[in-house]
Scaffold this active site. Sequence first.
Site, PDB file in Angstrom:
ATOM      1  N   GLY A 201       0.783  -1.233   0.000  1.00  0.00           N
ATOM      2  CA  GLY A 201       0.000   0.000   0.000  1.00  0.00           C
ATOM      3  C   GLY A 201       0.816   1.285   0.000  1.00  0.00           C
ATOM      4  O   GLY A 201       0.445   2.261  -0.656  1.00  0.00           O
ATOM      5  N   CYS A 327      18.228  -2.106   1.196  1.00  0.00           N
ATOM      6  CA  CYS A 327      16.832  -2.169   1.605  1.00  0.00           C
ATOM      7  C   CYS A 327      16.732  -2.578   3.044  1.00  0.00           C
ATOM      8  O   CYS A 327      15.692  -2.482   3.655  1.00  0.00           O
ATOM      9  CB  CYS A 327      16.038  -3.123   0.747  1.00  0.00           C
ATOM     10  SG  CYS A 327      14.324  -2.646   0.787  1.00  0.00           S
TER      11      CYS A 327
HETATM   12  N1  PLP Z   1       8.962  -5.502  -3.194  1.00  0.00           N
HETATM   13  C1  PLP Z   1       9.422  -4.364  -3.750  1.00  0.00           C
HETATM   14  C2  PLP Z   1       9.753  -4.349  -5.208  1.00  0.00           C
HETATM   15  C3  PLP Z   1       9.592  -3.222  -2.982  1.00  0.00           C
HETATM   16  O1  PLP Z   1      10.057  -2.102  -3.543  1.00  0.00           O
HETATM   17  C4  PLP Z   1       9.260  -3.276  -1.611  1.00  0.00           C
HETATM   18  C5  PLP Z   1       9.465  -2.063  -0.790  1.00  0.00           C
HETATM   19  O2  PLP Z   1      10.223  -1.971   0.076  1.00  0.00           O
HETATM   20  C6  PLP Z   1       8.785  -4.477  -1.065  1.00  0.00           C
HETATM   21  C7  PLP Z   1       8.643  -5.560  -1.894  1.00  0.00           C
HETATM   22  C8  PLP Z   1       8.433  -4.603   0.378  1.00  0.00           C
HETATM   23  O3  PLP Z   1       7.234  -3.928   0.676  1.00  0.00           O
HETATM   24  P1  PLP Z   1       6.907  -3.481   2.175  1.00  0.00           P
HETATM   25  O4  PLP Z   1       7.751  -2.299   2.455  1.00  0.00           O
HETATM   26  O5  PLP Z   1       5.447  -3.163   2.142  1.00  0.00           O
HETATM   27  O6  PLP Z   1       7.189  -4.638   3.043  1.00  0.00           O
END
Ligand code: PLP
Length: 399
Positions: A201, A327
């Site tokens: 979201g 990340c």
């Molecule tokens: N997949 C991708 C390509 C993303 O950019 C992200 C973002 O960090 C995620 C998964 C993970 O999403 P979330 O931050 O909602 O856990």
Amino acid sequence: MRYLDHAASTPVRPQARAALAQWLDPDDGVLGNPSATHAAGRAARVAVEVAREQVAAALDARPADVVFTSGGTESDNLAVKGLAWAGAKSGRRHVVVTAVEHPAVREAARWLATQGFTLDEVPVGHDGRVDVERVLAVVTDDTAVVSVMEANNELGSCNDIDALAAALVDRPAVLHTDAVQAFATRPVGLRPGLDALSLSGHKFGAPPGVGVAVLRRTVGVEPLFHGGGQDRGVRSGTFAAALDAAFGAAVEAAVDDRHRLASTATAQVARLRQVATALDGVHVHGPTAASDRLATHLHLGIDGVEAELLSFGLDQAGVAVSTGAACAAGAAATSHVTAACGIDDAAVLRLSVGWTTTDDDVERAADVLVDVVTRLRAGRGLFDDGPVDAGATTAAVTS
Ligand code: PLP
């Protein structure tokens, strides 16, 4: 602050905020448990089911295919592990991903490889895209799940999911795509041969902490957690009715705004690129064809500056972008994405625009970028002539 880090998190859209507020503070004063049978529970359940229908309509899915989760990470884990475990029940214990998947897919797949599954990580080209034939070359009848992202979070490179889906339509392997980054600007959804996808979201205007895994009902999936089995028996836990409602509202708002955002972003990214590449030693990474990359993302390599100083300088000047790429825990680290693409610039930047970005933000950020890079290359301190600008913000790292 000039916020050019929408790929990490984008502001909550008013429609989502209104839905959240309405369900946090419903007219009768009680947000019931959506699994309860009394009126307060039934009303909350309606909010969840309306949101489920909104999501299904946007993704060419059926409401029964939609599972609400806590975000992209959980959705990816549920898809990759849940589909792999289900495949293992019929003897399929092979998993295929690309080398540039988000850690939510990559680490899930790597963990499966420690648990008796075999794993292929398919290399990508310099532009971050995977060759469909290279993926197909490793898929066998023992493959349980193939996970290839629609679009990469760092480079914005888009994969040919249509071709992959068409080629896998009659194979036992289930194809999943992480559409987290793509959804804001590109039409994504289930299609023949593509039975699973993930959304988050906070990448398109819902609050953080809610996402969906769309898993075609006809495909077997094992749950990550065990409990009351509230959502399809696949995802246990009390429904987050207010967040789910906000997610549904954001999905509708993002789809309505998609065309405008894609064209505004294209022009804004072109302008950022023009200003940045007027400097010597600035390289644009990712695909060259507009159809192969996200309109919102610009990934640059910058010679002659140290990544940490660049990050600090932009932050101090009030420009929020992602630098380096990490990340994980917030520390800049070498990115597996840039490494897999053979990108070895000392400093890389991801600028990403979104639904609130103005042309003025773009002009100001471009000026600051040129100023900071020029100062650093000249060996001048960032504050030699006084601060570059007032109002600092913490630059986020890539997610
Ligand atoms: N997949 C991708 C390509 C993303 O950019 C992200 C973002 O960090 C995620 C998964 C993970 O999403 P979330 O931050 O909602 O856990």
